[in-house]
Design an enzyme around this catalytic site. Structure first.
Site, mmCIF file in Angstrom:
data_model
loop_
_atom_site.group_PDB
_atom_site.id
_atom_site.type_symbol
_atom_site.label_atom_id
_atom_site.label_comp_id
_atom_site.label_asym_id
_atom_site.label_seq_id
_atom_site.Cartn_x
_atom_site.Cartn_y
_atom_site.Cartn_z
ATOM 1 N N ARG A 56 -14.588 3.110 -30.331
ATOM 2 C CA ARG A 56 -14.146 1.770 -30.746
ATOM 3 C C ARG A 56 -14.276 1.602 -32.260
ATOM 4 O O ARG A 56 -14.638 2.524 -32.964
ATOM 5 C CB ARG A 56 -15.010 0.714 -30.037
ATOM 6 N N CYS A 59 -20.869 -14.964 -27.524
ATOM 7 C CA CYS A 59 -19.637 -14.252 -27.165
ATOM 8 C C CYS A 59 -18.579 -15.284 -26.755
ATOM 9 O O CYS A 59 -18.904 -16.451 -26.505
ATOM 10 C CB CYS A 59 -19.920 -13.290 -26.015
ATOM 11 N N CYS A 80 -12.672 -14.968 -21.260
ATOM 12 C CA CYS A 80 -13.224 -13.723 -20.727
ATOM 13 C C CYS A 80 -13.237 -13.728 -19.200
ATOM 14 O O CYS A 80 -13.862 -14.594 -18.573
ATOM 15 C CB CYS A 80 -14.644 -13.496 -21.245
ATOM 16 N N LYS A 98 -19.439 3.636 -29.114
ATOM 17 C CA LYS A 98 -19.564 2.792 -30.307
ATOM 18 C C LYS A 98 -20.407 3.452 -31.400
ATOM 19 O O LYS A 98 -21.441 4.040 -31.106
ATOM 20 C CB LYS A 98 -20.168 1.446 -29.912
ATOM 21 N N ARG A 117 -6.989 -7.144 -29.797
ATOM 22 C CA ARG A 117 -8.111 -6.822 -30.699
ATOM 23 C C ARG A 117 -7.652 -5.790 -31.729
ATOM 24 O O ARG A 117 -7.098 -4.760 -31.372
ATOM 25 C CB ARG A 117 -9.281 -6.273 -29.886
ATOM 26 N N LYS A 157 -16.526 3.373 -22.906
ATOM 27 C CA LYS A 157 -16.419 3.071 -24.337
ATOM 28 C C LYS A 157 -17.496 3.808 -25.138
ATOM 29 O O LYS A 157 -18.547 4.191 -24.596
ATOM 30 C CB LYS A 157 -16.532 1.575 -24.557
ATOM 31 N N CYS A 201 -22.411 -13.575 -19.639
ATOM 32 C CA CYS A 201 -22.740 -12.628 -18.561
ATOM 33 C C CYS A 201 -23.656 -11.564 -19.143
ATOM 34 O O CYS A 201 -23.893 -11.538 -20.350
ATOM 35 C CB CYS A 201 -21.465 -12.038 -17.962
ATOM 36 N N CYS A 261 -22.237 -8.758 -25.063
ATOM 37 C CA CYS A 261 -21.313 -8.667 -26.203
ATOM 38 C C CYS A 261 -21.868 -9.274 -27.490
ATOM 39 O O CYS A 261 -21.434 -8.927 -28.574
ATOM 40 C CB CYS A 261 -19.979 -9.314 -25.848
#
Ligand code: SRM
Ligand code: SF4
Length: 559
Positions: free
Chosen positions: A134, A420, A426, A200, A65, A198, A465, A469
């Site tokens: 991120r 996603c 994934c 954001k 990424r 994380k 899931c 995302c």
């Protein structure tokens, strides 16, 4: 892996080195747990092909990424990334919901070359994943207004200010420097264990929530005075999407507006919020470690108090913000200097040559020929910038030649749809998403056409899931992977991303998604108010009545 283990790995990593360098030199096709965890901070995820269930020995590959603040690329950078997709990845580029490009299917022995080439294009992958700030997201709409450009520039400023200082990335991937192990960098901002999770950040313009600003740990909404001068930003804190099914301690949350800061105070304010997460985030339970849980557990007042103690200036109360409208920046627009930009819908962000659509080739051809800079949007779409009026017809012809559809050819549901990646890459996916949504939309479009709703905008988001995302919990309709081929259906978010959707029905088989929606959409068609969107309608009507409509039981006439 338990939280303590990730914390221990970070602590022992000596500034994000860990065993990564040694393991890149061995003949294994995979990384061990410690190297795998550390590689995330370098923008790398170890994966295997989940379609191949018969594999006795897993075929490992890596997702890479990039970090692209505000989603802004030069044409040359885009072309450099496009070339890598064939040389090292699976012939596709994947535009993400945070305005970056991902590569899938890179094998371990190609990691170094891929990262080097990304860096040669003056891009990086450092900090694209991991327990760290991120990619900073910002509204990508091209503009020549210096005040608006300044706002977009904050994506770069924040990104630079919040990047880790370690030399590990350069030593491992770029310089072939000998590994300096006596340099366990104590990051000035992150310390030795980085963040608990994380983090954001998103920047929005007033009235334009194309970045889903409320779903971020920190959101900044720019505010201008009557003369269109940038006054500063309202600061939003504590948004997040991820949750775990059947675990009520985890939930999606919209950010709270905590105050207003001037442009020169932004970096200090955001850095201070990052330190609150660093110092108070839950390092014992990764499912409770995001900043949103601090906001939830403390309440906004206490959060503001702790934040104020860390600031050298007095944070002002939040200012009124104009209501958010729907903007996705697709189609042709003037950009203010006589030139145009063209926002192109990229279904689920996948740039590939597939099914008779030469999307990747066509984009490459246009960008190569016209040197167009590129912007990536948080809806996984792509904007071509700086197009002269006389180039428009030729670009449209190239799009047609490559069978690339313009936004006008998309239905309202497909235009606002996001999925996603889910299967097969994934590792956390329970169900399909990117590969399934186009088919579900084909089926839904038939119903929408029948009901005369084909052109009405409806935001539909699908994930494999509950991690969220595609930010499903702010969509009007969300399909969230629940168990094999079954989804939890959420309704009632809104197109402008300012309201959370609520669960409507659980364990809906993929083949039953559209049949479940059909009576609800019919009811919407019959009883909606002038201009009312589907999500707003669901909220007004209430879930009780919607259930009655769905089951066909009881009084269903709307007020
Ligand atoms: Fe995500 C994990 C893909 C945006 C919440 N996300 C993952 C991983 C890396 C799976 C993993 O940990 O093994 C996925 C890689 C799949 C693949 O094969 O590529 C993945 N996330 C994505 C992308 C590519 C989805 C997309 O369709 O574009 C997005 C990349 C963004 C980027 O460029 O940086 C992506 N992920 C998001 C968003 C949306 C956003 O940030 O605006 C969210 C919800 C917002 C939030 O963070 O709360 C999101 N991803 C998660 C979570 C749940 C985090 C949580 O707080 O619980 C995970 C799982 C985790 O971290 O443990 C996750
Ligand atoms: Fe994977 Fe779940 Fe994120 Fe989809 S929502 S990419 S399945 S982690």
């Amino acid at each position: 892996m338990s939280k303590q283990n990730v914390e221990a790995i970070k602590l022992q990593s000596q500034g994000l080195r860990g065993p990564l360098d040694e393991e890149l030199r061995n003949s294994d096709s995979f990384l061990t747990e410690a190297a795998k965890q550390i590689s995330k901070f370098h923008g790398i995820y170890q994966q295997h092909d989940r379609d191949d269930r018969k594999q006795e020995i897993k075929q490992w590959s890596f997702m890479i990424r990039t970090r692209i603040p505000g989603g802004q690329l030069t044409g040359q950078q885009y072309l450099a990334l496009d070339a890598l997709a064939s040389e090292y990845a699976n012939d596709t580029l994947r535009v993400t919901t945070r305005q970056t490009i991902q590569f899938h299917g890179v094998i371990k022995t190609d990691l170094k070359n891929t990262l080097r080439r990304i860096n040669h294009a003056l891009l990086t992958t450092l900090g694209a994943c991991g327990d760290i700030v991120r990619n900073v997201v910002a509204c990508p709409a091209p503009t020549t207004d210096p005040q608006r450009l300044a706002v977009q520039g904050f994506a770069n400023l924040l990104s630079a200010a919040l990047t880790p200082q370690t030399r590990a990335y350069h030593q491992i991937w770029l310089n072939d420097e000998p590994m300096v192990r006596e340099d366990p960098v104590d990051e000035p901002l992150y310390g030795r264990t980085f963040l608990p999770r994380k983090f954001k950040i998103a920047i929005a313009f007033p009235g334009d929530n194309c970045v889903d600003v409320f779903t971020n740990d920190v959101g900044l909404v720019a505010l201008f005075d009557g003369q269109n001068r940038l006054e500063g930003f309202n600061v939003l804190v504590g948004g997040g999407m991820g949750l775990t099914h059947n675990n009520e301690e985890t939930f999606a949350r919209l950010a709270d507006v905590v105050g207003f800061v001037k442009p020169e105070q932004v970096i200090e304010a955001v850095s201070a919020i990052v330190t609150i997460h660093r110092d108070y985030g839950d390092r014992t339970n990764r499912k409770h470690a995001r900043l949103k849980y601090i906001l939830h557990d403390w309440g906004v007042e206490r959060f503001i108090q702790v934040l104020q103690e860390r600031l050298s200036f007095e944070m002002q109360p939040a200012r009124p913000m104009p209501e958010f409208q729907i903007h996705d920046h697709l189609g042709w627009h003037e950009q203010g200097d006589g030139k145009y930009y063209l926002g192109l819908p990229i279904e689920n962000g996948r740039i590939a040559d597939r099914g008779g659509v030469w999307l990747r080739t066509g984009l490459r051809e246009i960008i190569h020929r016209y040197h167009s800079p590129v912007r990536l949007t948080a809806q996984q779409n792509l904007i071509l910038v700086d197009i002269h009026p006389e180039q428009r017809a030729a670009i449209e012809a190239l799009l047609t030649d490559h069978h690339i559809q313009a936004v006008e050819q998309f239905s309202g549901a497909r235009r606002y749809g996001i999925a996603c990646p889910a299967l097969p890459t994934c590792g956390l996916a329970i169900t399909e998403a990117e590969r399934a949504l186009p088919g579900v939309l084909d089926e839904l479009e038939m119903v929408l056409a029948e009901l005369g709703l084909l052109d009405d905008p409806i935001s539909i988001r699908m994930t494999g899931c509950p991690n969220g995302c595609a930010r499903p919990y702010v969509a009007e309709i969300a399909f969230v992977g629940r168990s094999l081929e079954k989804y939890k259906l959420y309704l009632g978010g809104n197109l402008v991303g300012t309201r959370l959707a609520e669960p409507f029905l659980d364990l809906v088989h993929i083949n039953a998604l559209v049949p479940t929606l059909r009576p609800l959409l019919t009811y919407y068609r019959d009883y909606r108010r002038e201009g009312e969107f589907f999500g707003d309608f669901c909220q007004r009507i209430g879930f009780e009545r919607l259930h009655a409509v769905y089951t066909g039981v009881g009084e269903t006439a709307a007020d």
